[in-house]
Design a protein around this motif. Structure first.
Motif, short mmCIF file in Angstrom:
data_model
loop_
_atom_site.label_atom_id
_atom_site.label_comp_id
_atom_site.label_asym_id
_atom_site.label_seq_id
_atom_site.Cartn_x
_atom_site.Cartn_y
_atom_site.Cartn_z
N ILE B 32 51.94 -67.01 -52.75
CA ILE B 32 51.24 -67.82 -53.74
C ILE B 32 50.93 -69.19 -53.14
N THR B 35 47.89 -73.08 -57.89
CA THR B 35 47.47 -72.70 -59.24
C THR B 35 46.47 -73.75 -59.71
N ILE B 68 45.99 -68.30 -60.77
CA ILE B 68 46.99 -68.30 -59.70
C ILE B 68 46.28 -67.85 -58.43
N ALA B 70 46.31 -66.69 -54.51
CA ALA B 70 47.27 -66.04 -53.63
C ALA B 70 46.58 -65.51 -52.38
N ALA B 104 54.93 -69.43 -61.06
CA ALA B 104 53.97 -69.35 -59.97
C ALA B 104 53.96 -70.67 -59.19
N LYS B 108 55.22 -71.23 -54.84
CA LYS B 108 54.27 -71.58 -53.78
C LYS B 108 54.97 -71.64 -52.42
N ILE B 119 53.30 -59.39 -57.38
CA ILE B 119 52.68 -59.88 -58.60
C ILE B 119 52.09 -58.70 -59.36
#
Lengths: 93, 217
Positions: B32, B35, B68, B70, B104, B108, B119
């Motif tokens: 991740i 966001t 989010i 990723a 989330a 990171k 996820i």
């Protein structure tokens, strides 16, 4: 809130339809089995051919008070439990 | 006619497959990255790819949506939206959007020290329609090639197969016990009518013949 009521309302309708389908099916299968057993008994000579209908009707009366018939109410219980478990799993695990 | 039938069947199969593919949960193993929250316009037909998290959001023409960002282990990027499904469709009963957003943000990691997360999401990413899969859960995994068994999908598809089997058995039972006896009845009735008709015809012919001086049978 309205969404929850909508889910409950349509869910109840869908489950009621399913309940009637399952109970019709279960009754029908039971009657078919009783017919088979009656014919077997008649072939063995354990049952008079004239008593065939009484034998089947008695069997259906037994079925109506059986646990098997009450288990069909699980059609309502299982989805409610499933949704509760799902809510827990999605939000609190 | 055969082509029409097969085209129709193919179309139904594609629709059913797409529906399941869109709705059932899938898991990606990702790192991740970030966001963000962005205002989304929701007043065209792609509205159906966005959630209705609460009652009033059904009528809004735009609102803020969380995302989010990723990166997969192969370097490909993926962006998930983060929205409540509430009590609506699909039935994920997701109410913890804000919590997931926090998770989330907490998850990171950088390219140099990657932390991998599985996820769970449903839905599709499409660049042309600007639609995003909806993330529903997050959990850490050891490595980018961790093995995930899709138990949820096994249970759901198994249940669906059982339900279809039940419907098929139900129909077979209904036909055997209700329709077939009716048809037999109808056949018997028809035979009886037929017989009566031919008898009547015989009598009528006999009466006609009697005018021609033939003896009645």
């Amino acid at each position: 809130m309205i969404a929850l009521i909508r889910l409950g309302f349509f869910g109840l309708i869908a489950l009621t339809v399913l309940y009637f389908l399952v109970s019709w099916y279960s009754r029908s299968v039971r009657r078919e089995k009783l017919e088979g057993w009656a014919d077997e008994k008649i072939a063995e000579g354990a049952l008079e051919p004239a008593a065939r209908d009484t034998y089947i009707e008695e069997g259906m009366r037994d079925y109506d008070v059986s646990l098997r018939k009450k288990l069909i109410l699980g059609v309502y219980v299982v989805p409610i439990i499933a949704v509760t478990v799902l809510i827990y799993m999605t939000n609190f695990m | 006619m055969r082509y029409v039938k097969w085209t129709f069947r193919l179309l139904v199969a594609i629709i059913v497959f797409s529906f399941l593919h869109y709705t059932l949960p899938q898991r990606d193993i990702v790192r991740i990255v970030n966001t963000y929250e962005e205002r989304q316009d929701l007043n065209d037909w792609t509205r159906l790819f966005w959630s209705v998290p609460d009652d009033q959001s059904g009528t809004l023409s735009n609102r803020d949506v969380q995302f989010i960002q990723a990166v997969k282990s192969n370097g490909k990027t993926m962006v998930y939206r983060n929205e409540d499904t509430g009590w609506g469709w699909p039935p994920y009963f997701k109410f913890d959007t804000a919590n997931l957003y926090t998770e989330a943000n907490d998850a990171k990691s950088t390219k140099d020290a990657p932390e991998w997360y599985a996820i769970t999401h449903y839905g599709w990413r499409n660049e042309f329609l600007s639609i995003f899969p909806n993330a529903v859960g997050l959990r850490p995994v050891d490595s980018p090639d961790a093995r995930l068994v899709p138990w949820t999908n096994i249970i759901i598809l198994g249940g669906l197969a059982l339900f279809i089997l039940f419907l098929w058995r139900l129909w077979a039972q209904f036909r055997e016990r209700t329709i077939d006896p009716l048809l037999e009845d109808a056949e018997d009735t028809w035979d009886a009518v037929d017989e009566r008709a031919s008898k009547a015809r015989g009598r009528f012919r006999g009466w006609l013949d009697s005018w021609r001086g033939k003896p009645r049978k």
